[in-house]
Design a protein around this motif. Structure first.
Motif, PDB file in Angstrom:
ATOM      1  N   LYS A 395      -0.578  24.988   8.747  1.00 59.28           N
ATOM      2  CA  LYS A 395      -1.417  25.970   8.028  1.00 59.28           C
ATOM      3  C   LYS A 395      -2.894  25.636   8.166  1.00 59.28           C
ATOM      4  CE  LYS A 395       0.714  25.064   4.128  1.00 59.28           C
ATOM      5  NZ  LYS A 395       1.857  24.227   4.541  1.00 59.28           N
ATOM      6  N   SER A 397      -4.307  23.528  10.200  1.00 58.43           N
ATOM      7  CA  SER A 397      -4.724  23.505  11.605  1.00 58.43           C
ATOM      8  C   SER A 397      -5.040  24.905  12.095  1.00 58.43           C
ATOM      9  CB  SER A 397      -3.625  22.902  12.485  1.00 58.43           C
ATOM     10  OG  SER A 397      -3.290  21.627  12.015  1.00 58.43           O
ATOM     11  N   ASP A 492       2.979  25.589  21.785  1.00 58.66           N
ATOM     12  CA  ASP A 492       2.624  24.726  22.916  1.00 58.66           C
ATOM     13  C   ASP A 492       3.600  23.582  23.053  1.00 58.66           C
ATOM     14  OD1 ASP A 492       0.879  22.152  21.533  1.00 58.66           O
ATOM     15  OD2 ASP A 492       1.245  23.961  20.335  1.00 58.66           O
ATOM     16  N   ALA A 526      -2.068  26.463  17.122  1.00 62.57           N
ATOM     17  CA  ALA A 526      -3.312  26.086  16.450  1.00 62.57           C
ATOM     18  C   ALA A 526      -4.060  25.060  17.270  1.00 62.57           C
ATOM     19  CB  ALA A 526      -3.012  25.541  15.054  1.00 62.57           C
TER      20      ALA A 526
HETATM   21  P1  GDP Z   1      -0.103  22.030   7.048  1.00 64.37           P
HETATM   22  O1  GDP Z   1       0.501  20.996   6.169  1.00 64.37           O
HETATM   23  O2  GDP Z   1       0.738  23.245   7.109  1.00 64.37           O
HETATM   24  O3  GDP Z   1      -1.503  22.377   6.598  1.00 64.37           O
HETATM   25  O4  GDP Z   1      -0.170  21.468   8.502  1.00 64.37           O
HETATM   26  P2  GDP Z   1      -1.403  20.829   9.246  1.00 64.37           P
HETATM   27  O5  GDP Z   1      -2.349  21.860   9.656  1.00 64.37           O
HETATM   28  O6  GDP Z   1      -1.912  19.695   8.449  1.00 64.37           O
HETATM   29  O7  GDP Z   1      -0.669  20.311  10.566  1.00 64.37           O
HETATM   30  C1  GDP Z   1       0.338  19.342  10.523  1.00 64.37           C
HETATM   31  C2  GDP Z   1       0.439  18.690  11.868  1.00 64.37           C
HETATM   32  O8  GDP Z   1       0.841  19.597  12.855  1.00 64.37           O
HETATM   33  C3  GDP Z   1      -0.894  18.102  12.330  1.00 64.37           C
HETATM   34  O9  GDP Z   1      -0.651  16.850  12.881  1.00 64.37           O
HETATM   35  C4  GDP Z   1      -1.336  19.038  13.428  1.00 64.37           C
HETATM   36  O10 GDP Z   1      -2.036  18.376  14.458  1.00 64.37           O
HETATM   37  C5  GDP Z   1      -0.029  19.573  13.964  1.00 64.37           C
HETATM   38  N1  GDP Z   1      -0.178  20.894  14.501  1.00 64.37           N
HETATM   39  C6  GDP Z   1      -0.636  21.959  13.819  1.00 64.37           C
HETATM   40  N2  GDP Z   1      -0.624  23.042  14.631  1.00 64.37           N
HETATM   41  C7  GDP Z   1      -0.180  22.656  15.836  1.00 64.37           C
HETATM   42  C8  GDP Z   1       0.045  23.315  17.084  1.00 64.37           C
HETATM   43  O11 GDP Z   1      -0.198  24.515  17.249  1.00 64.37           O
HETATM   44  N3  GDP Z   1       0.546  22.583  18.117  1.00 64.37           N
HETATM   45  C9  GDP Z   1       0.784  21.250  17.953  1.00 64.37           C
HETATM   46  N4  GDP Z   1       1.234  20.612  18.982  1.00 64.37           N
HETATM   47  N5  GDP Z   1       0.592  20.608  16.796  1.00 64.37           N
HETATM   48  C10 GDP Z   1       0.120  21.284  15.746  1.00 64.37           C
END
Ligand code: GDP
Ligand code: MG
Length: 882
Positions: A395, A397, A492, A526
């Motif tokens: 989210k 990211s 990805d 993301a």
């Molecule tokens: P949230 O808890 O939903 O806010 O998730 P985050 O944005 O903190 O992302 C969690 C993890 O997933 C992080 O380590 C990001 O780098 C990874 N991540 C988020 N989006 C992507 C993506 O599109 N591709 C990849 N490979 N990793 C992602």
């Protein structure tokens, strides 16, 4: 009418120039005096004056019956030149004849027309005047009095009475005399003429006789005047005597009053005019004598829950001073800005003879949201998007990628701590995103009736699929009736399987477009930035379907997305404006908090002066911390804001009024649990920031078993307040403070209600304690013993030593070697030990309440005046943990 009045005044003044001046001065005074009171009264006064003017003529009608309307004029006129014969007024005639030389000047002046006459007689006039002036004002007063007497015959009796009473001390006595004279009044009025006809009878005796018989008094006065006139120079003597006569004057006037002759003298002290009038009216009411006097206007007074004295007075159109006096008579001391409750306000209003209309509780909020906007005055606004999904599905990211900013990298541990809101510009319009730490905030907001979100973007990691929180998010979005866009993230990744996500979603009744449904979906990454534009386009497309519009040109309202107590800036709320435009300086209500916008900060940390619909903005200047989901509304006054927040605060307390328990402490809960009396541990949690508070709540949620649960009655951000204690005592809850403190009132209330307040700075400890209570195993001893509080009065910067806080111990004792906490605005900002505890120049072991001392912290310098230093001792007690 006014003209006549003026002329009368002039005549009374006794000379052209003099009269003019006096006139203006007197009128001016009237205005000034009344301007001290209420505006309305000023108006009233003016009316009165006019009435007086007209009154003279009006009074004449009365006279016509008895004598001649022109009475006043004839009399003066005769004196000057020829009119003497004027039948009605016998006295002027005789007086005029002997005195002609002197009288003429003055009398003409009394008349309007005399102007011409005056010129012929100017010299004489001047002589007379110079003498008169040289003598004393008293003399003038007497002269005027004469004129007045005559005029009064035609004037309304009340008017006369009012003007007459100059001395306050005399008033009471006069009032009695008035009543006594009541009966005599009518006859007096009738007789007045005959009396006049017989001027000479009781000249000198007048003073003595006056008090007894009103009618007699008048003639006497006249006689005196005449005598004076006749004697000519004897005036001087008279004047000398005048001061002695002061009392007799008053008496005479009383007499005149009853007779109802002669016009009012304008020389009466104008300042007390209003007061006199009121008093007189009161008396009249009692005696029923002057019924034509202006009726008190009974008003419908709307009284809200709480109202200031000033506001109440305004609503009744009474003077605040009178309200305060009334309260004083009942033994209550209030100031003009003090707030009184409805009951008191009602008593006052009724006492003052007004009708009371109490506003029912909920009416307070009536009209708060203003009228709904019509299609014409609205313009399209940006959609507000909430991103939801399972943890780590990307989210933050995604938002980060969209904003091209490194929000995720800046966050501790990469976990979204607080709700943030950002606005993003796209080629086809702007989109507002709310980044939540899950669905809790979304639900909390919805629970408070706030519909902040237009569109939910459901983030599902393609490599992980639909997870529990994904399902929850779906349910919340559906429950809220908010359209959803599915963002299949992390495409990805090599193990990404978007189709599995699609089929998973099917099972939860989310049919995406590619599966023949109407839920828009976008495959994104993301990290790689894939399809972000497409996601934004999809959002805008969805927004267009929703036809989101708002009126920009109105007082703003919106919803609190997030609020916290900022150590430096005080309470800060992130507000999403939904309608209108919020400006710096606006007064607003946010839940049960209110304030005036001190500053607006946008999502990029820039200060802005205004924020329109769909714009998220940080608002500074709130009195206390509102809660996420609270409605935010601009109101037009502080009093309105107070009224609303006080009502809400009350309502909030009342809501919790059920199931009161006398005492609540973790220890008792434990024993109750042992006895099987209680199946849940009610707690109330206050924390320093939303994130930690929610973390605690979630941790406590997890503790629950089938037999026992921790029930969080309320959680919030900010210091522990009295209302928290009220709530806790209503439900027998224990109050847990995480990095916050209770204020003095709360502490006192807690003591009285037997509510335990516990402070923590480690989540684990807090959860642990609750857990122990739940399992009935909590060690009864407190971990730390509170010693005392000291307030910082002043900070001294001493070279080589550093900052020393000059304090006064406000309660308990402060001991050297004890642990201390620095508390600012009820939030703990430092913990440590004291390096110095001084009284005067000496290092001391302890300082007791009421004494001043100097304190310094070990390795900490940022103390400020107003901070509180809490001193406590840690008791090392072995605890048996569950
Ligand atoms: P949230 O808890 O939903 O806010 O998730 P985050 O944005 O903190 O992302 C969690 C993890 O997933 C992080 O380590 C990001 O780098 C990874 N991540 C988020 N989006 C992507 C993506 O599109 N591709 C990849 N490979 N990793 C992602
Ligand atoms: Mg996140």
């Amino acid at each position: 009418m006014t003209d006549t009045k003026d002329t009368d005044n002039n005549s009374m003044a006794g000379g052209r120039t003099l009269s003019l001046r006096r006139n203006t001065v007197e009128q001016g005074r009237v205005k000034q005096n009344f301007s001290h009171g209420r505006t309305k009264q000023v108006v009233v006064e003016k009316k009165r004056k006019r009435i007086v003017g007209p009154g003279t003529p009006g009074g004449r009608p009365e006279q016509p019956v008895t004598a001649e309307a022109p009475a006043p004029q004839p009399k003066p006129v005769p004196a000057p030149v020829e009119v003497t014969p004027a039948a009605p007024q016998a006295r002027p005639a005789p007086a005029a004849q002997p005195e002609t030389t002197r009288r003429p000047p003055q009398t003409p002046s009394r008349d309007n027309r005399p102007g011409i006459v005056l010129r012929t007689l100017t010299e004489e006039e001047r002589d007379a005047r110079t003498q008169a002036l040289a003598d004393a004002r008293v003399r003038d007063a007497e002269d005027r009095a004469r004129a007045e007497e005559q005029a009064r015959r035609q004037a309304e009796i009340d008017e006369i009475a009012r003007r007459e009473r100059e001395a306050e001390e005399k008033r009471l006595a006069e009032a009695e005399a008035l009543r006594a004279a009541e009966e005599a009044l009518k006859p007096a009025a009738e007789r007045s003429e005959p009396v006049k006809a017989e001027p000479e009878p009781a000249p000198v005796k007048a003073p003595v006789a006056a008090p007894v018989a009103a009618p007699v008094a008048a003639p006497k006065v006249v006689d005196i005047d005449e005598d004076e006139e006749a004697r000519g120079r004897s005036k001087v003597k008279r004047e000398v005597k005048a001061p002695v006569r002061a009392k007799t004057d008053a008496e005479r006037r009383r007499g005149r009053l009853t007779i109802g002759n002669a016009l009012t003298g304008e020389e009466g002290r104008e300042r007390s005019l209003a007061a006199m009038r009121r008093r007189q009216e009161r008396q009249k009411k009692q005696t029923g004598l002057f019924q034509q006097s202006s009726e008190k206007i009974v008003r419908d007074v709307v009284i809200p829950e709480a109202i200031t004295i000033q506001e109440l007075a305004n609503r009744m159109s009474e003077r605040a001073v009178d309200v305060i006096k009334l309260l004083m008579r009942q033994g209550q001391m209030f100031k003009i800005n003090d707030i009184i409750d409805t009951d008191s306000a009602q008593l006052i209003a009724e006492e003052m003879g007004h009708r009371v209309k109490r506003v029912s509780e909920s009416d307070v909020e009536e009209g708060l949201m203003g009228i709904d906007d019509t299609a014409e005055n609205t313009t399209p606004r940006a959609p507000v998007v909430t991103v939801m999904g399972h943890v780590d599905h990307g989210k933050t990211s995604l938002l980060d990628a969209i904003r091209h900013e490194k929000v995720a990298a800046g966050e501790a541990g990469g976990i979204t701590q607080h709700i943030g809101a950002y606005q993003v510009e796209t080629p086809s319009g702007s989109v507002t995103f709310i980044d939540t730490p899950g669905h809790a905030a979304f639900t909390a907001m919805r629970a408070r009736g706030a519909k902040a979100t237009d569109i939910v973007v459901l983030v599902v990691a393609a490599d992980d699929g639909v997870m529990p929180q994904t399902i929850e998010a779906i349910n919340h979005a559906k429950a809220a009736g908010v359209p959803m866009i599915v963002a299949i993230n992390k495409i990805d990744k090599p193990d990404a399987d978007p189709n599995r996500v699609r089929t998973d979603l099917l099972r939860h009744e989310v049919v995406v477009e590619s599966m023949g449904g109407d839920t828009l979906e976008v495959e994104v990454s993301a990290i790689k930035g894939t399809n972000l534009d497409k996601l934004l386009e999809t959002i805008i497309l969805q927004a267009e379907v929703l036809e989101l519009r708002a009126n920009v040109d109105r007082a703003a309202d919106g919803v609190v997305v997030e609020a916290q107590l900022d150590k430096g800036r005080g309470p800060v709320a992130t507000v999403l404006i939904q309608r209108g435009t919020l400006h710096v300086g606006d007064i607003f209500v946010a839940g049960s908090a209110w304030g005036r916008v001190r500053a607006l900060i946008n999502d990029r940390g820039q200060n802005i002066t205004a924020a329109g619909p769909s714009v998220p903005v940080e608002v500074l200047g709130i009195g206390s911390t509102p809660e996420a989901g609270d409605q935010f509304v601009v109101v037009d006054s502080e009093s309105r804001a107070r009224e609303i927040t006080e009502y809400r605060e009350r309502k909030r307390r009342e809501l919790k009024g059920a199931a009161p328990t006398a005492r609540a402490s973790l220890e008792q809960m434990m024993s109750q649990l042992r006895e099987g009396a209680r199946k849940e541990v009610p707690v109330l949690i206050k924390g320093d920031v939303q994130g930690s508070t929610e973390a605690i709540v979630q941790a406590l949620d997890k503790l629950g078993t089938d037999e026992v649960t921790a029930r969080v009655l309320l959680y919030g951000v900010g210091g522990i307040t009295e209302s928290d204690i009220t709530l806790a005592s209503a439900s027998g809850a224990v109050v847990l403070g995480f990095n916050v403190r209770a204020n003095a009132q709360a502490r006192q209330a807690a003591e009285q209600a037997g509510i335990e307040i516990r402070y923590y700075n480690v989540i684990y400890d807090l959860v642990d304690d609750v857990k122990s209570a739940m399992s009935g195993l909590l060690a009864p001893e407190l971990r730390e013993e509170f010693l005392g509080n000291a307030e910082i009065l002043e900070i001294f910067n001493i070279s080589k030593v550093g900052k020393i806080a000059g304090c006064r111990v406000t309660d308990g004792v402060v001991q050297r070697g004890a642990k201390v906490r620095l508390i600012r605005n009820n939030v703990v900002i430092h913990e440590g030990t004291l390096s110095t505890l001084k009284r005067f120049k000496d290092e001391v072991r302890e300082v007791v309440s009421g004494q001043e001392c100097g304190m310094a912290f070990e390795g900490y310098q940022d103390m400020r005046p107003g901070d509180v230093i809490e001193c406590y001792r840690v008791e090392e007690i072995a605890r048996s943990l569950a």
